[in-house]
Scaffold this motif. Structure first.
Motif, PDB file in Angstrom:
ATOM      1  N   PRO A   1       1.245  -0.984   0.444  1.00  0.00           N
ATOM      2  CA  PRO A   1      -0.025   0.250   0.386  1.00  0.00           C
ATOM      3  C   PRO A   1       0.743   1.141   0.172  1.00  0.00           C
ATOM      4  CG  PRO A   1      -1.239  -1.492   1.356  1.00  0.00           C
ATOM      5  CD  PRO A   1       0.537  -2.080   1.021  1.00  0.00           C
ATOM      6  N   LYS A   2       2.186   1.045   0.702  1.00  0.00           N
ATOM      7  CA  LYS A   2       3.146   2.111   0.554  1.00  0.00           C
ATOM      8  C   LYS A   2       3.504   2.820  -0.516  1.00  0.00           C
ATOM      9  CE  LYS A   2       6.370   4.432   3.541  1.00  0.00           C
ATOM     10  NZ  LYS A   2       6.955   4.753   4.959  1.00  0.00           N
ATOM     11  N   LEU A   3       4.026   1.257  -1.901  1.00  0.00           N
ATOM     12  CA  LEU A   3       4.289   1.749  -2.573  1.00  0.00           C
ATOM     13  C   LEU A   3       3.269   2.539  -3.501  1.00  0.00           C
ATOM     14  CD1 LEU A   3       5.909  -2.200  -3.159  1.00  0.00           C
ATOM     15  CD2 LEU A   3       7.434   1.038  -2.852  1.00  0.00           C
ATOM     16  N   GLU A   4       2.068   1.756  -3.291  1.00  0.00           N
ATOM     17  CA  GLU A   4       0.884   2.349  -4.431  1.00  0.00           C
ATOM     18  C   GLU A   4       0.621   4.016  -3.959  1.00  0.00           C
ATOM     19  OE1 GLU A   4      -2.056  -0.011  -3.928  1.00  0.00           O
ATOM     20  OE2 GLU A   4      -2.060  -1.798  -6.086  1.00  0.00           O
ATOM     21  N   ALA A   5       0.753   4.269  -2.614  1.00  0.00           N
ATOM     22  CA  ALA A   5       0.330   6.131  -2.169  1.00  0.00           C
ATOM     23  C   ALA A   5       1.879   6.374  -2.836  1.00  0.00           C
ATOM     24  CB  ALA A   5       0.374   5.432  -0.338  1.00  0.00           C
TER      25      ALA A   5
END
Length: 141
Positions: free
Chosen positions: A43-47
């Motif tokens: 999710p952090k990479l997507e953010a």
């Protein structure tokens, strides 16, 4: 005498089989722990601007997670990549991804060829994770 040798070999075979099963289970458990660590960072990479385009899980003695994420390369100029690296000093998965992106961008710049979209990050997580970054789409996959 022959029966005694046969019994000894059989006992040794059983012990080896039990050890192999035990080692296999330990390796599998360690693989799942590593995968859990990477999953929590997706999710952090997507953010940061990546979109997940592929997600795969294979289970064996060495469980494997494969994730492919894409973004436009222009969303990650070197200054932004370095800022993300500084922001995530304690996060091995994020650091590994953005260190690989930085290295890819520097080598691509050194090659003096035009960058093409998409920027693809392929993450392969086993007991030893692997991160690949590519610019453009390969004609032969």
């Amino acid at each position: 005498m022959f029966d005694k040798i046969k019994h000894t070999i059989s006992t040794a075979g059983e012990a080896i089989k039990e050890q192999a099963t035990s080692i296999g289970e330990a390796a599998k458990e360690k693989g799942f722990q590593i995968i859990d660590g990477w999953i929590s960072n997706l999710p952090k990479l997507e953010a940061y601007g990546f979109k997940t385009t592929y997600f795969s899980m294979a289970v064996s003695i060495n469980p494997t997670l494969e994730v492919e994420m894409q973004s436009g390369f222009e969303a990650f100029p070197l200054g932004r990549v370095e800022a993300i690296l500084a922001e995530n000093k304690g996060s091995n998965p994020i650091n590994l991804v953005f260190t690989t992106i930085k290295t890819t961008l520097l080598l691509h710049e050194k090659a003096r060829i035009e960058a093409t979209n998409p920027m693809t990050v392929r993450i392969i997580v086993r007991i030893s994770p692997e991160v690949r970054v590519s610019l453009g789409s390969p004609l032969i996959a």
